[in-house]
Motif scaffolding. Sequence first.
Motif, mmCIF file in Angstrom:
data_model
loop_
_atom_site.group_PDB
_atom_site.id
_atom_site.type_symbol
_atom_site.label_atom_id
_atom_site.label_comp_id
_atom_site.label_asym_id
_atom_site.label_seq_id
_atom_site.Cartn_x
_atom_site.Cartn_y
_atom_site.Cartn_z
ATOM 1 N N GLY A 135 0.800 -1.231 0.000
ATOM 2 C CA GLY A 135 0.000 0.000 0.000
ATOM 3 C C GLY A 135 0.826 1.270 0.000
ATOM 4 N N VAL A 136 1.995 1.220 0.601
ATOM 5 C CA VAL A 136 2.844 2.412 0.655
ATOM 6 C C VAL A 136 3.113 2.918 -0.767
ATOM 7 N N SER A 137 3.482 1.987 -1.667
ATOM 8 C CA SER A 137 3.733 2.412 -3.048
ATOM 9 C C SER A 137 2.433 2.559 -3.837
ATOM 10 N N PHE A 138 1.456 1.678 -3.566
ATOM 11 C CA PHE A 138 0.188 1.724 -4.324
ATOM 12 C C PHE A 138 -0.597 3.004 -4.025
ATOM 13 N N ASN A 139 -0.723 3.322 -2.757
ATOM 14 C CA ASN A 139 -1.570 4.459 -2.372
ATOM 15 C C ASN A 139 -0.842 5.799 -2.385
#
Length: 339
Positions: free
Chosen positions: A92-96
């Motif tokens: 999620g860190v990179s996705f969001n």
Amino acid sequence: MIIDLRSDTVTKPCKGMLKAMVAAETGDDVYKEDPTVNALEKRVAELFGMESALFFPTGSMANQAAIKLQTQPGEQLICDKWAHVYNYEGGGVSFNSGVSCKLIDGYRGMVTAAQVEENINPPDFYHSPLTSLVCLENTTNKGGGACYNLEEMREIRAVCDRHGLGLHLDGARLVNALVANNENPKDYGKIFDTISICFSKGLGIPLGTVLVGKESLMKNAIRVRKTLGGGMRQVGYIAAAGLYALDNNLERLVEDHRRASELAQTLQEQRYVLKVETTETNIVIFYLQESVSEEKFIADLLKKNIRISDMGQGKLRIVTHLDYTEKMHQRFTDVLRDL
Ligand SMILES: *Cc1c(COP(=O)(O)O)cnc(C)c1O
């Protein structure tokens, strides 16, 4: 009797909690018209001495929102290599947020102020990502429920202040640390910009995490929550369980910690156990002797209706919780001695 020690998330609401849930006054929380959610948010913000709070469906979403609120795409956050935000939130860190993680090789999931400072990229060196946020975890999950020292966290705050970085605390099990070390939640409010506090672990409610923080950041949190799909409607039925949990399930965490410590002691005494990690709260991490297979050990326990977790690399995990009763504790202890 099934003894489920895989996680403290397996608890179910007791009669008292269910009664409080059914009696809840509710409204549409997306319009901020649910009085019970509003009451829970106010209470948790006050507990930590922070300006603002928002109720989220999950701990991962609360962490992801906190990261989104304090970074821009292309930037970097600093966390321990075992951090939940890095390992267990589906990337999620990179996705969001379009952010990368600088991983620190810490001790039991915890980093020092010196390690944080060494890992900040020089802001004028435009070849590397701009460091903008530090994420800590207390207690640590993969680190076996280890607790940070308040003074270390204050020093990390000072490093963040010197370098203009945000500081987020993943407090999925912060309540365990507070009770185990007899700490004042307001001390945390003074150190961090945002803190997520799970209600679905030690506190035993079916779902939900409260994110608390500074108003300047939190004013955008409701939009980020909406973007992540986390706006909920008559969720006061769940918030009522949260209020009930603060009244009834907080102090009793000492029981979970005592039982975890007794299990650690019992394991230590068994021939088939190689090593037990220091047990500070409700998580016991241990390793079997090389001659004993983890798979077989877990299968043998399963035959006796006892479930524990395999964390990989020889790591086995037990987590005590609200629904792990004294009777189960006696039974499990006997089983461990007889294996
Ligand atoms: C459980 C946990 C979370 C939140 O997980 P969810 O499954 O999204 O509720 C976050 N951080 C840590 C350290 C956890 O143990």
